[in-house]
Scaffold this active site. Structure first.
Site, mmCIF file in Angstrom:
data_model
loop_
_atom_site.group_PDB
_atom_site.id
_atom_site.type_symbol
_atom_site.label_atom_id
_atom_site.label_comp_id
_atom_site.label_asym_id
_atom_site.label_seq_id
_atom_site.Cartn_x
_atom_site.Cartn_y
_atom_site.Cartn_z
ATOM 1 N N LYS A 67 44.644 -54.917 66.779
ATOM 2 C CA LYS A 67 44.827 -54.692 65.341
ATOM 3 C C LYS A 67 45.589 -55.873 64.733
ATOM 4 C CE LYS A 67 44.798 -49.989 66.888
ATOM 5 N NZ LYS A 67 43.462 -49.600 66.590
ATOM 6 N N ASP A 124 54.826 -46.386 70.661
ATOM 7 C CA ASP A 124 53.469 -46.929 70.636
ATOM 8 C C ASP A 124 53.327 -47.568 69.255
ATOM 9 O OD1 ASP A 124 50.783 -47.444 70.365
ATOM 10 O OD2 ASP A 124 50.113 -45.389 70.777
ATOM 11 N N TRP A 150 46.880 -39.778 68.812
ATOM 12 C CA TRP A 150 47.309 -40.709 69.863
ATOM 13 C C TRP A 150 48.569 -40.221 70.555
ATOM 14 C CZ3 TRP A 150 43.491 -43.294 71.464
ATOM 15 C CH2 TRP A 150 42.511 -43.756 70.576
#
Ligand code: PMP
Length: 358
Positions: free
Chosen positions: A196, A172, A102
C-alpha cells in the site's frame, strides 16, 4: 502513456518518481551490466540498496536505535502467526482489539498456537463502524502483548490515537504505515505488508524492539524467529530483492516530498476533499462509519442503491478512475488514497462524484 487515477486498496498505486527510476536499473544498475534483480543478495550493489532502505525507514519514521527493522516475506498474514509464535511465552495470553476483518484474522491465527482474548470488539451485526474509546478496552496486564489494527482497510476506520497499554503494543499498520508521523517508542512491534504505502507485494516490514527480539521464543522453526532475521540483517535467506529496491525508491520519494509531516498534511487534505463531498447536504452519498473513526487512507461510502453504486463505478472507470469498488465483504464504494495518490487524482474524483450526483 496515460496513467489512471488509481484508487486500488492494495496492491496500490506507487509514486511515479519511484517507478521511473526502475527501467534503467532493471537492465543495468550503476554500470554493473546487470539488473538489480540479477545481483547476488550478498553482493555490494544489492547490499547498498538494502541498507539504504533500512536507513531511510529509520530516518523517516524516527525508529529508535533499540529497535530492529526486518524485511520478511509472507505478507501481513504471516505476521498474524509469527507475532504470537515469537512474543507469547508458554501459558501466556495475548489481547486483541477487534476493529475489522483483518484483526479477526489476526486473532484467529493467534488462537492456532495458544491463548488469545478479545480486549474489545466493535462488531455489531457483522459490521465494524468505529474505533473503540480507550475506556472500552478490557486489558489483561499480564498479556504478552496487545494487538491493534491501526487502519481498517475494509471498514474504512483508523485509530487517531493509540491506546496506553502495560503490555507491549503490537500494530498491524499495513494500510497506514508512513502516512503520518508516529512515535515508534509507543510500540513493541509494528508490521506492514508493503503493497500500500511502501512498495510492491511480496515484502513485509517489521519494526520490533530489540528486547522482544532477544526474549523471543526459540522453540519454533529458525525461519520464523525474529532473532535469526535480526542477527542476519534480514539476509538469513534470499530476500525479495526487487521489492526492496522499489521500497528504497519509494522511501527516497517520501523524503524528497518533505518526509512524514508533509505527507500527513497532504493526506489530511485529500481525505477532507472526499469527506466534504460525502457530507454535502443531500442523502446521495453517505459514510457508514462514525465521523471520528474515519480513515484518511480508505474512504468508504455508499450511494442510495447498489445499482447506482455499480453505475458510478462504471462511469468513473470510463474517466480513468479505477479501484473504487468496495471490498466484496461489505459492498459499497471505497477510494483508497494512500501516499502515492495525488491531490489531483482526489480532486478529479470529487469533481466526478459531484457531477454524477447531479
Ligand atoms: N492487514 C491489513 C490491515 C490489510 O489491509 C491486509 C491486506 N489488505 C492484510 C493485513 C493482509 O495482508 P497480506 O495480503 O500482505 O497478507
Amino acid at each position: 502513456m496515460a496513467r489512471v487515477h488509481n484508487f486500488n486498496a492494495g496492491p496500490a498505486g506507487l509514486p511515479l518518481a519511484a517507478l521511473e527510476r526502475a527501467p534503467r536499473d532493471l537492465l543495468d544498475i550503476e554500470g554493473t551490466g546487470m539488473s538489480i534483480m540479477e545481483h547476488s543478495h550478498r553482493g555490494k550493489t544489492y547490499e547498498a540498496v538494502h541498507n539504504e532502505a533500512i536507513a531511510l525507514l529509520r530516518e523517516l519514521l524516527g525508529v529508535p536505535s533499540d529497535y530492529d527493522i526486518l524485511f520478511l516475506q509472507g505478507g501481513a498474514t504471516q505476521q498474524f502467526a509469527l507475532v504470537p509464535m515469537n512474543l507469547r511465552k508458554e501459558g501466556r495470553s495475548a489481547d486483541y482489539v477487534i476493529t475489522g476483518a483483518w484483526s479477526k484474522k489476526a486473532l484467529k491465527e493467534a488462537e492456532v498456537t495458544g491463548k488469545a482474548r478479545v480486549a474489545v470488539t466493535t462488531e455489531v451485526e457483522g459490521k465494524f463502524l468505529r474505533i473503540p474509546k480507550a475506556t472500552e478496552l478490557d486489558l489483561d496486564d499480564s498479556a504478552a502483548y496487545v494487538h491493534i489494527t491501526s487502519n481498517n482497510t475494509i471498514a474504512g476506520t483508523q485509530f487517531s490515537e493509540f491506546p496506553e497499554t502495560k503490555a507491549p503494543l503490537v500494530a498491524d499498520m499495513s494500510s497506514d504505515i508512513l502516512s503520518r508521523p508516529i512515535d515508534v517508542s509507543r510500540f513493541g512491534l509494528i508490521y506492514a505488508g508493503a503493497q500500500k504505502n511502501l512498495g510492491p507485494s511480496g515484502l513485509t516490514v517489521v519494526i520490533v524492539r530489540k528486547d522482544l527480539v532477544e526474549s523471543g521464543n526459540q522453540n519454533i522453526p529458525t525461519i520464523f524467529q525474529y532473532r535469526e532475521h535480526a542477527a542476519t540483517n534480514s539476509l538469513l535467506n534470499t530476500p525479495p530483492t526487487f521489492a526492496i529496491y522499489i521500497l528504497r525508491n519509494v522511501l527516497d520519494w517520501v523524503k524528497s516530498e518533505g518526509g512524514l509531516a508533509a505527507i500527513a498534511k497532504r493526506n489530511d487534505e485529500k481525505a477532507a476533499i472526499l469527506y466534504d463531498v460525502i457530507d454535502e447536504r443531500s442523502d446521495f452519498y453517505s459514510s457508514p462509519v462514525e465521523k471520528d473513526s474515519r480513515s484518511k487512507m480508505n474512504v468508504v461510502f455508499n450511494l442510495p442503491t447498489p445499482e447506482l453504486e455499480a453505475a458510478c463505478i462504471a462511469e468513473a472507470q470510463k474517466r480513468g478512475m479505477v479501484g473504487l469498488k468496495g471490498h466484496r465483504s461489505v459492498g459499497g464504494m471505497r477510494a483508497s488514497i494512500y501516499n502515492a495518490c495525488s491531490v489531483e487524482s482526489v480532486n478529479a474524483l470529487a469533481t466526478f462524484l459531484r457531477s454524477f450526483k447531479k
